[in-house]
Design a protein around this motif. Structure first.
Motif, PDB file in Angstrom:
ATOM      1  N   PHE A   1     -24.192 -32.837 -16.685  1.00  0.00           N
ATOM      2  CA  PHE A   1     -25.207 -31.797 -16.779  1.00  0.00           C
ATOM      3  C   PHE A   1     -25.814 -31.838 -18.172  1.00  0.00           C
ATOM      4  N   LEU A   2     -27.112 -31.602 -18.248  1.00  0.00           N
ATOM      5  CA  LEU A   2     -27.785 -31.423 -19.524  1.00  0.00           C
ATOM      6  C   LEU A   2     -28.315 -29.997 -19.535  1.00  0.00           C
ATOM      7  N   PHE A   3     -27.708 -29.166 -20.384  1.00  0.00           N
ATOM      8  CA  PHE A   3     -28.098 -27.762 -20.492  1.00  0.00           C
ATOM      9  C   PHE A   3     -29.060 -27.580 -21.657  1.00  0.00           C
ATOM     10  N   SER A   4     -30.002 -26.688 -21.485  1.00  0.00           N
ATOM     11  CA  SER A   4     -30.840 -26.305 -22.615  1.00  0.00           C
ATOM     12  C   SER A   4     -30.068 -25.263 -23.419  1.00  0.00           C
ATOM     13  N   ASP A   5     -30.433 -25.091 -24.678  1.00  0.00           N
ATOM     14  CA  ASP A   5     -29.789 -24.047 -25.475  1.00  0.00           C
ATOM     15  C   ASP A   5     -30.064 -22.673 -24.876  1.00  0.00           C
ATOM     16  N   ASN A   6     -31.217 -22.506 -24.232  1.00  0.00           N
ATOM     17  CA  ASN A   6     -31.524 -21.237 -23.570  1.00  0.00           C
ATOM     18  C   ASN A   6     -30.541 -20.972 -22.432  1.00  0.00           C
ATOM     19  N   ALA A   7     -30.236 -21.996 -21.646  1.00  0.00           N
ATOM     20  CA  ALA A   7     -29.314 -21.845 -20.523  1.00  0.00           C
ATOM     21  C   ALA A   7     -27.911 -21.480 -20.995  1.00  0.00           C
ATOM     22  N   LEU A   8     -27.523 -22.005 -22.158  1.00  0.00           N
ATOM     23  CA  LEU A   8     -26.179 -21.730 -22.694  1.00  0.00           C
ATOM     24  C   LEU A   8     -26.137 -20.458 -23.541  1.00  0.00           C
ATOM     25  N   ARG A   9     -27.305 -19.875 -23.777  1.00  0.00           N
ATOM     26  CA  ARG A   9     -27.445 -18.682 -24.623  1.00  0.00           C
ATOM     27  C   ARG A   9     -27.034 -18.975 -26.072  1.00  0.00           C
ATOM     28  N   VAL A  10     -27.302 -20.205 -26.496  1.00  0.00           N
ATOM     29  CA  VAL A  10     -27.063 -20.596 -27.881  1.00  0.00           C
ATOM     30  C   VAL A  10     -28.329 -20.233 -28.650  1.00  0.00           C
ATOM     31  N   ARG A  11     -28.160 -19.468 -29.697  1.00  0.00           N
ATOM     32  CA  ARG A  11     -29.308 -19.010 -30.473  1.00  0.00           C
ATOM     33  C   ARG A  11     -29.056 -19.242 -31.957  1.00  0.00           C
ATOM     34  N   ARG A  12     -30.119 -19.285 -32.703  1.00  0.00           N
ATOM     35  CA  ARG A  12     -29.980 -19.377 -34.151  1.00  0.00           C
ATOM     36  C   ARG A  12     -29.187 -18.161 -34.613  1.00  0.00           C
ATOM     37  N   GLY A  13     -28.159 -18.399 -35.361  1.00  0.00           N
ATOM     38  CA  GLY A  13     -27.295 -17.317 -35.812  1.00  0.00           C
ATOM     39  C   GLY A  13     -26.086 -17.122 -34.904  1.00  0.00           C
ATOM     40  N   TYR A  14     -26.169 -17.587 -33.648  1.00  0.00           N
ATOM     41  CA  TYR A  14     -25.022 -17.522 -32.745  1.00  0.00           C
ATOM     42  C   TYR A  14     -24.962 -18.843 -31.989  1.00  0.00           C
ATOM     43  N   LEU A  15     -24.200 -19.774 -32.522  1.00  0.00           N
ATOM     44  CA  LEU A  15     -24.221 -21.140 -32.014  1.00  0.00           C
ATOM     45  C   LEU A  15     -23.149 -21.445 -30.975  1.00  0.00           C
TER      46      LEU A  15
ATOM     47  N   VAL B   1     -27.890 -33.527 -13.858  1.00  0.00           N
ATOM     48  CA  VAL B   1     -28.586 -32.324 -13.417  1.00  0.00           C
ATOM     49  C   VAL B   1     -29.010 -31.584 -14.677  1.00  0.00           C
ATOM     50  N   VAL B   2     -30.282 -31.259 -14.766  1.00  0.00           N
ATOM     51  CA  VAL B   2     -30.799 -30.501 -15.896  1.00  0.00           C
ATOM     52  C   VAL B   2     -30.712 -29.026 -15.538  1.00  0.00           C
ATOM     53  N   VAL B   3     -30.111 -28.232 -16.448  1.00  0.00           N
ATOM     54  CA  VAL B   3     -29.998 -26.783 -16.238  1.00  0.00           C
ATOM     55  C   VAL B   3     -30.749 -26.104 -17.372  1.00  0.00           C
ATOM     56  N   GLY B   4     -31.748 -25.322 -17.016  1.00  0.00           N
ATOM     57  CA  GLY B   4     -32.570 -24.677 -18.033  1.00  0.00           C
ATOM     58  C   GLY B   4     -33.088 -23.336 -17.582  1.00  0.00           C
ATOM     59  N   GLU B   5     -33.942 -22.759 -18.421  1.00  0.00           N
ATOM     60  CA  GLU B   5     -34.483 -21.441 -18.102  1.00  0.00           C
ATOM     61  C   GLU B   5     -35.993 -21.340 -18.183  1.00  0.00           C
ATOM     62  N   THR B   6     -36.664 -22.360 -18.676  1.00  0.00           N
ATOM     63  CA  THR B   6     -38.110 -22.260 -18.840  1.00  0.00           C
ATOM     64  C   THR B   6     -38.813 -23.382 -18.086  1.00  0.00           C
ATOM     65  N   THR B   7     -40.109 -23.216 -17.911  1.00  0.00           N
ATOM     66  CA  THR B   7     -40.914 -24.241 -17.251  1.00  0.00           C
ATOM     67  C   THR B   7     -40.863 -25.547 -18.031  1.00  0.00           C
TER      68      THR B   7
END
Length: 193
Positions: A75-89, A162-168
């Protein structure tokens, strides 16, 4: 009859030559004969087991196998899908728990700038690969190069991912990589929702 070569912009759609419907009928008949009407019970059991190992409902897993023609290798997850954010990695707790149960499958992430992939990798050892995601302003060809470089370094076949993401934009990663499938994050992490 002159044969025209398909040029730039041609979608390789159905031929409009005479006899097309006949050839289509033959193709459909041959495909139907090729595909088994039922799978042996042991094959189904193995696929149900595999779907559970990688954290997918069986119906989703079966549709991925049917569309890609192969097993899911990662799987290739986007940082959005994993809820990884700047300041919370670190991967969000609920998502981390689900990924912790995945076995015999590679898990990777593509993170957007200014997040550094190495820091995300250090804080999330269950990810087997982490790299930079294409930026919002990246052209299609640049995005394709960035994603293929990221996946190419893993040795994994992109058509087994499989790509897992949250945006277009992340949905387009699937086409850029020629990956097996795209799943919205909510369908992977909470398939009952």
């Amino acid at each position: 009859m002159a044969v025209l070569s398909a040029g730039i912009g041609h979608n390789r759609g159905p031929s409009l030559d005479a006899g097309y419907s006949y050839r289509l009928g033959l193709w459909r008949k041959a495909r139907k004969e090729l595909m088994p009407t039922t799978l042996p019970i042991e094959v189904i059991r193995n696929r149900v087991r595999r779907a559970k190992e990688i954290g997918l409902p069986y119906k989703t897993y079966a549709s991925i196998r049917a569309s890609s023609g192969r097993d899911v290798v990662g799987f290739l997850f986007s940082d959005n899908a994993l809820r990884v954010r700047r300041g919370y990695l670190r991967i969000a707790h609920d998502r981390f728990e689900k990924l912790s149960a995945v076995s015999r499958c590679s898990l990777g992430a593509a993170v957007h700038e200014p997040t550094e992939p190495s820091k995300v990798a250090d804080l999330n050892p269950l990810l087997s690969f982490v790299g930079q995601a294409p930026g919002l302003a990246a052209s299609w060809s640049d995005a394709t190069l960035i994603l293929n470089d990221l996946v190419g370094r893993t040795g994994l076949p992109s058509d087994g991912l499989v790509v897992v993401g949250e945006t277009t934009l992340e949905r387009e990663w699937c086409a850029a990589l020629r990956a097996a499938f795209y799943l919205p994050a909510h369908r992977y992490f909470d398939p009952t929702a």
